[in-house]
Design a protein around this motif. Structure first.
Motif, short mmCIF file in Angstrom:
data_model
loop_
_atom_site.label_atom_id
_atom_site.label_comp_id
_atom_site.label_asym_id
_atom_site.label_seq_id
_atom_site.Cartn_x
_atom_site.Cartn_y
_atom_site.Cartn_z
N THR A 424 0.82 -1.21 0.00
CA THR A 424 0.00 0.00 0.00
C THR A 424 0.85 1.27 0.00
O THR A 424 0.43 2.29 -0.52
N ASP A 425 2.03 1.19 0.58
CA ASP A 425 2.89 2.38 0.59
C ASP A 425 3.24 2.79 -0.84
O ASP A 425 3.14 3.94 -1.22
N GLU A 426 3.63 1.76 -1.62
CA GLU A 426 4.02 2.02 -2.99
C GLU A 426 2.82 2.54 -3.79
O GLU A 426 2.93 3.53 -4.52
N LEU A 427 1.68 1.89 -3.58
CA LEU A 427 0.46 2.28 -4.29
C LEU A 427 0.09 3.73 -3.93
O LEU A 427 -0.27 4.53 -4.78
N GLU A 428 0.21 4.02 -2.64
CA GLU A 428 -0.16 5.36 -2.19
C GLU A 428 0.74 6.41 -2.85
O GLU A 428 0.27 7.46 -3.29
N GLN A 429 2.03 6.09 -2.97
CA GLN A 429 2.97 7.02 -3.60
C GLN A 429 2.56 7.26 -5.07
O GLN A 429 2.55 8.39 -5.54
N TRP A 430 2.22 6.15 -5.77
CA TRP A 430 1.81 6.28 -7.18
C TRP A 430 0.57 7.18 -7.29
O TRP A 430 0.46 8.00 -8.18
N CYS A 431 -0.34 7.01 -6.35
CA CYS A 431 -1.57 7.80 -6.37
C CYS A 431 -1.25 9.29 -6.11
O CYS A 431 -1.78 10.16 -6.79
N ARG A 432 -0.39 9.53 -5.15
CA ARG A 432 0.01 10.92 -4.85
C ARG A 432 0.64 11.56 -6.09
O ARG A 432 0.32 12.68 -6.46
N GLU A 475 -10.13 3.34 -4.25
CA GLU A 475 -10.28 3.67 -2.82
C GLU A 475 -9.17 4.62 -2.35
O GLU A 475 -9.43 5.59 -1.65
N THR A 476 -7.95 4.29 -2.75
CA THR A 476 -6.81 5.09 -2.29
C THR A 476 -6.90 6.52 -2.82
O THR A 476 -6.69 7.48 -2.08
N LEU A 477 -7.24 6.65 -4.12
CA LEU A 477 -7.36 7.98 -4.71
C LEU A 477 -8.41 8.80 -3.97
O LEU A 477 -8.19 9.95 -3.61
N ARG A 478 -9.54 8.18 -3.70
CA ARG A 478 -10.63 8.90 -3.02
C ARG A 478 -10.20 9.35 -1.63
O ARG A 478 -10.51 10.46 -1.18
N ARG A 479 -9.49 8.45 -0.93
CA ARG A 479 -9.05 8.79 0.43
C ARG A 479 -8.11 10.00 0.39
O ARG A 479 -8.27 10.98 1.12
N LEU A 480 -7.13 9.93 -0.54
CA LEU A 480 -6.16 11.01 -0.63
C LEU A 480 -6.81 12.33 -1.03
O LEU A 480 -6.49 13.39 -0.48
#
Ligand SMILES: Nc1ncnc2c1ncn2[C@@H]1O[C@H](COP(=O)(O)OP(=O)(O)OP(=O)(O)O)[C@@H](O)[C@H]1O
Ligand SMILES: [Mg+2]
Ligand SMILES: [Mg+2]
Length: 485
Positions: A424-432, A475-480
């Protein structure tokens, strides 16, 4: 005056047995001329027919599939005529005591569109009897050749009541009948090989009149489409004759499917008197309950019953069932997949078959019998997608690999390292990164434009090399984005 058409079909279906109906020589199509003959087929003096029980089994099965009454006793009659296609000068058939009486064929008329189930109707049958097929003549400029390979092939004649109302209904009738016979393994019904042949009897009458009009019989209808076209053509012809003040004469006409025209072959005056009488060489047949029950147990589920079951029990849409059901092997494959995956996954299993398996099979020029894909593979891939282990794009790739290698989808995922990115860390970075990289989409989304979120998904997928789980990305995009508000 308004007229309506009345049609009755006589359908001949060759029964797929190892040997012929009254002797042990084999039957088949495409063998060298006169190689499937023996003294019985050639009617040499002193030969006697011996009944092939497999042919009786097949017609009883056909009768049970079509809801006929199976006669307790039926007998064999000689239909006498003089023509070189029959060396005996008679054909062994059944006259007044056929084996199957009554019955019906369920048909489906075309729906409003391809995705909509059409109206269903029952077309009543008069009878089904068993007889021997005759030889084949080929006519040339100066001579005619006779091939007795076909002579003695068991042949069922399925006679409908005059209860078919249109060319479309006749088409649906033959389609349903063929599917049923192929399902039960009675015949392959290949019209090009003469395994199924149809004569159409057509009359018209003023709407409201109960009495039947004079019938015309169309012969040589050697495809289901030609039957439909020939009937439509004949109805038009008869209407035109009546409109012009003429009368319809009872006759047999030959329909030329290629030209779309017909011409008279013979009229009622030339009708044969076949001088039927019981064949003294064959005993009547008595069919008891035990025999019927044995065959009833071998009858498959009727195709339309199966289709209804797939729609109600598995919630599979009509369009998909109409691809799965007509092919018995394909529908068995589907049910085997559902048995592993679970009933609630039936729709997904069906989609994999219809969209992917069939496409791969046709691209590879294979049939279901050749494929390395198993029903359990389908269940496996459905599970992988549902669990989010792989996304649907990767799943396609995995399926193609399973198709060529026969390796289970989970093994392919393991071997090729295709598991979705769960870090999830990596995914979150990609989303950011994706959000930072698309100022406009961010403003739009935050300004209330829901669909703008899709603008970030492409870059995330790209960064993950297609492996990210789309649900997780969303989900991650929406959260961010929510955090930014
Ligand atoms: N007036 C009519 N209009 C349309 N169809 C009819 C009419 N009368 C009979 N039929 C149909 O014609 C067919 C008659 O077939 P059947 O085998 O009983 O007799 P056949 O054609 O005289 O004999 P053969 O087997 O020698 O051709 C049936 O399917 C029946 O429904
Ligand atoms: Mg007939
Ligand atoms: Mg006839």
């Amino acid at each position: 005056m308004n007229y309506e058409a009345v049609i009755g079909l006589e359908v001949h279906v060759q029964v797929k047995t190892a040997s012929k109906i009254f002797t042990r020589v084999g039957q088949g199509y495409g063998h060298p001329e006169n190689s499937l003959t023996d003294p019985v087929v050639l009617a040499l003096p002193g030969t006697l027919p011996v009944m092939n029980k497999a042919a009786l089994d097949a017609i009883i099965k056909a009768g049970l599939m079509l809801h006929c009454d199976i006669a307790e006793v039926c007998k064999w009659d000689r239909k006498n005529y003089f023509y070189p296609d029959s060396p005996k000068n008679y054909q062994i058939s059944q006259y007044d005591q056929p084996i199957c009486i009554g019955g019906e064929v369920e048909i489906e008329l075309p729906g409003a569109s391809r995705n909509v189930m059409g109206e269903h109707k029952q077309i009543p049958l008069t009878r089904i009897h068993l007889e021997e097929d005759v030889g084949k003549l080929s006519h040339f400029a100066n001579d005619s050749l006779v091939d007795y390979n076909r002579a003695g092939t068991p042949l069922m004649e399925i006679v409908s009541e005059p209860a078919i109302a249109s060319a479309e209904e006749a088409y649906a009738y033959l389609t349903a009948l063929r599917t049923m016979m192929v399902y039960a393994g009675i015949s392959d019904c290949d019209m090009e090989k003469g395994q199924m042949r149809c004569d159409a009897n057509i009359s018209i009458r003023p709407v409201g009149q109960t009495e039947l009009g004079v019938k015309v019989e169309l012969k040589n209808l050697n495809s289901i489409s030609y039957v439909r076209d020939g009937i439509a053509h004949e109805i038009k012809r008869q209407m035109a004759v009546l409109k012009a003040g003429g009368v319809i004469v009872q006759e047999t006409r030959d329909y030329d499917g290629v030209a779309g025209t017909s011409q008279s072959l013979r009229t009622k005056e030339d009708a044969h008197d076949y001088r039927y009488f019981p064949d003294p060489d064959l005993m009547p047949v008595r069919v008891d309950d035990a025999w019927k029950q044995r065959l009833a147990a071998e009858c498959p589920e009727r195709p339309f019953d199966k289709q209804r079951r797939f729609m109600t029990d598995y919630d599979v849409p009509y369009t998909i069932t109409s691809v799965l059901v007509p092919d018995r092997a394909l529908s068995d494959f589907f049910e085997a997949g559902v048995a592993v995956a679970g009933k609630d996954k039936a729709k997904q299993v069906a989609n994999w078959i219809i969209n992917d398996l069939l496409r791969e099979l046709s691209a590879a020029g294979q049939t279901l019998a050749d494929t390395k894909v198993t029903p359990a593979h389908l269940a496996d891939i459905v599970k992988l997608v549902d669990a989010g282990t792989i996304n649907s794009n990767i799943a396609r790739e995995v399926f193609a690999e399973t198709f060529t290698t026969g390796d289970a989808p989970s093994a392919v995922v393991e071997r090729k390292g295709l598991k979705a990115e769960t870090n999830t860390d990596e995914l979150e970075q990609w989303c950011r990164d994706a959000i930072a990289g698309n100022e406009k989409a961010r403003t739009d989304f935050l300004g209330g434009k829901e669909s703008a979120i899709n603008g970030f998904k492409g870059p995330v997928m790209k960064a993950s090399r297609g492996k990210a789980n789309p649900k997780l990305v969303d989900e991650t995009l929406r959260r961010l984005l929510a955090e930014m508000q």
